[in-house]
Write a protein that holds these residues in place. Sequence first.
Motif, PDB file in Angstrom:
ATOM      1  N   ALA A 115     -40.610  -4.400 -19.368  1.00  0.00           N
ATOM      2  CA  ALA A 115     -39.148  -4.499 -19.337  1.00  0.00           C
ATOM      3  C   ALA A 115     -38.709  -5.952 -19.172  1.00  0.00           C
ATOM      4  O   ALA A 115     -37.753  -6.397 -19.811  1.00  0.00           O
ATOM      5  N   VAL A 116     -39.402  -6.698 -18.335  1.00  0.00           N
ATOM      6  CA  VAL A 116     -39.073  -8.104 -18.118  1.00  0.00           C
ATOM      7  C   VAL A 116     -39.319  -8.908 -19.397  1.00  0.00           C
ATOM      8  O   VAL A 116     -38.492  -9.732 -19.796  1.00  0.00           O
ATOM      9  N   ALA A 117     -40.433  -8.658 -20.062  1.00  0.00           N
ATOM     10  CA  ALA A 117     -40.735  -9.359 -21.312  1.00  0.00           C
ATOM     11  C   ALA A 117     -39.696  -9.048 -22.378  1.00  0.00           C
ATOM     12  O   ALA A 117     -39.244  -9.940 -23.110  1.00  0.00           O
ATOM     13  N   ALA A 118     -39.281  -7.788 -22.470  1.00  0.00           N
ATOM     14  CA  ALA A 118     -38.256  -7.403 -23.443  1.00  0.00           C
ATOM     15  C   ALA A 118     -36.930  -8.068 -23.110  1.00  0.00           C
ATOM     16  O   ALA A 118     -36.210  -8.540 -24.012  1.00  0.00           O
ATOM     17  N   MET A 119     -36.600  -8.128 -21.830  1.00  0.00           N
ATOM     18  CA  MET A 119     -35.358  -8.766 -21.407  1.00  0.00           C
ATOM     19  C   MET A 119     -35.388 -10.253 -21.750  1.00  0.00           C
ATOM     20  O   MET A 119     -34.411 -10.801 -22.256  1.00  0.00           O
ATOM     21  N   ALA A 120     -36.511 -10.913 -21.508  1.00  0.00           N
ATOM     22  CA  ALA A 120     -36.637 -12.336 -21.808  1.00  0.00           C
ATOM     23  C   ALA A 120     -36.485 -12.594 -23.306  1.00  0.00           C
ATOM     24  O   ALA A 120     -35.773 -13.515 -23.714  1.00  0.00           O
ATOM     25  N   ALA A 121     -37.132 -11.778 -24.124  1.00  0.00           N
ATOM     26  CA  ALA A 121     -37.034 -11.946 -25.579  1.00  0.00           C
ATOM     27  C   ALA A 121     -35.614 -11.686 -26.056  1.00  0.00           C
ATOM     28  O   ALA A 121     -35.090 -12.418 -26.915  1.00  0.00           O
ATOM     29  N   GLY A 122     -34.975 -10.674 -25.499  1.00  0.00           N
ATOM     30  CA  GLY A 122     -33.597 -10.355 -25.880  1.00  0.00           C
ATOM     31  C   GLY A 122     -32.640 -11.466 -25.484  1.00  0.00           C
ATOM     32  O   GLY A 122     -31.741 -11.827 -26.261  1.00  0.00           O
ATOM     33  N   MET A 123     -32.819 -12.008 -24.293  1.00  0.00           N
ATOM     34  CA  MET A 123     -31.956 -13.105 -23.848  1.00  0.00           C
ATOM     35  C   MET A 123     -32.115 -14.317 -24.752  1.00  0.00           C
ATOM     36  O   MET A 123     -31.126 -14.930 -25.151  1.00  0.00           O
ATOM     37  N   GLU A 124     -33.345 -14.640 -25.065  1.00  0.00           N
ATOM     38  CA  GLU A 124     -33.584 -15.796 -25.937  1.00  0.00           C
ATOM     39  C   GLU A 124     -32.873 -15.622 -27.274  1.00  0.00           C
ATOM     40  O   GLU A 124     -32.260 -16.561 -27.787  1.00  0.00           O
ATOM     41  N   LYS A 125     -32.914 -14.413 -27.801  1.00  0.00           N
ATOM     42  CA  LYS A 125     -32.299 -14.142 -29.109  1.00  0.00           C
ATOM     43  C   LYS A 125     -30.770 -14.254 -29.054  1.00  0.00           C
ATOM     44  O   LYS A 125     -30.162 -14.922 -29.896  1.00  0.00           O
ATOM     45  N   VAL A 126     -30.129 -13.627 -28.080  1.00  0.00           N
ATOM     46  CA  VAL A 126     -28.662 -13.667 -28.037  1.00  0.00           C
ATOM     47  C   VAL A 126     -28.154 -15.048 -27.632  1.00  0.00           C
ATOM     48  O   VAL A 126     -27.111 -15.486 -28.120  1.00  0.00           O
ATOM     49  N   ILE A 127     -28.887 -15.751 -26.777  1.00  0.00           N
ATOM     50  CA  ILE A 127     -28.491 -17.106 -26.391  1.00  0.00           C
ATOM     51  C   ILE A 127     -28.577 -18.032 -27.596  1.00  0.00           C
ATOM     52  O   ILE A 127     -27.673 -18.834 -27.846  1.00  0.00           O
ATOM     53  N   ALA A 128     -29.648 -17.929 -28.378  1.00  0.00           N
ATOM     54  CA  ALA A 128     -29.802 -18.767 -29.568  1.00  0.00           C
ATOM     55  C   ALA A 128     -28.664 -18.506 -30.562  1.00  0.00           C
ATOM     56  O   ALA A 128     -28.105 -19.444 -31.140  1.00  0.00           O
ATOM     57  N   ALA A 129     -28.316 -17.247 -30.752  1.00  0.00           N
ATOM     58  CA  ALA A 129     -27.216 -16.903 -31.664  1.00  0.00           C
ATOM     59  C   ALA A 129     -25.900 -17.486 -31.165  1.00  0.00           C
ATOM     60  O   ALA A 129     -25.117 -18.036 -31.949  1.00  0.00           O
ATOM     61  N   ALA A 130     -25.658 -17.399 -29.878  1.00  0.00           N
ATOM     62  CA  ALA A 130     -24.405 -17.896 -29.312  1.00  0.00           C
ATOM     63  C   ALA A 130     -24.294 -19.415 -29.413  1.00  0.00           C
ATOM     64  O   ALA A 130     -23.222 -19.947 -29.699  1.00  0.00           O
ATOM     65  N   ALA A 131     -25.400 -20.094 -29.167  1.00  0.00           N
ATOM     66  CA  ALA A 131     -25.398 -21.553 -29.136  1.00  0.00           C
ATOM     67  C   ALA A 131     -25.547 -22.175 -30.523  1.00  0.00           C
ATOM     68  O   ALA A 131     -25.412 -23.394 -30.669  1.00  0.00           O
ATOM     69  N   GLY A 132     -25.819 -21.349 -31.545  1.00  0.00           N
ATOM     70  CA  GLY A 132     -25.994 -21.855 -32.894  1.00  0.00           C
ATOM     71  C   GLY A 132     -27.333 -22.523 -33.109  1.00  0.00           C
ATOM     72  O   GLY A 132     -27.450 -23.434 -33.933  1.00  0.00           O
TER      73      GLY A 132
END
Length: 135
Positions: A115-132
Motif C-alpha cells: 500500500a505504501v509503495a502504491a501510494m508513493a507511485a501514485g503521488m509521484e504521478k499526480v505531482i508530476a502532472a500538476a507541476a508539468g
Amino acid sequence: MTGDGLITVQSRFGVTETIDRLAEAVKRAGLVVFARIDHAAGARDVGASLRPTELLIFGNPRGGTPLMQDSQLAGIDLPVKALAWEDDQGKVWLSYNDPHWIAERHGLGDASGAAVAAMAAGMEKVIAAAAGLAQ
C-alpha cells in the motif's frame, strides 16, 4: 527526500494553476479531493500578507484505511496532502510527505508495504502532472 520526509519539486505553473492541475490529476486517478485550503486568503482575512500558498488534501479510503489499521496514528498524516507555494523569488514549488517517511514515522509493518509503495507511485504521478514535469 530530505531528512524531514518532505519531497519538493518545482512547478512550471503558478500556485493556483498547480493546485487546479493537481486536483484534476487526483480525480482522474480515481482519488477523492477532501479539501482545498488557500492559506494566503486566510492571511488576507486577518490583515496579514502571505505569498501564494495553497494546500490540497486528497486520497482514497481504500488505500489509507489499511495503513491506519496497521497503526491508527497514521491517520494524523492521512489523507495525503500537497502544498503549492511561491518562494521569495517568485518560483513555485509543490511539496508533500514521502509515503515511505509516513510508514517509517508510524512503524508500519510489512503488511503495509504494498500500500505504501502504491501510494508513493501514485503521488509521484499526480505531482508530476500538476507541476508539468515530464513523465
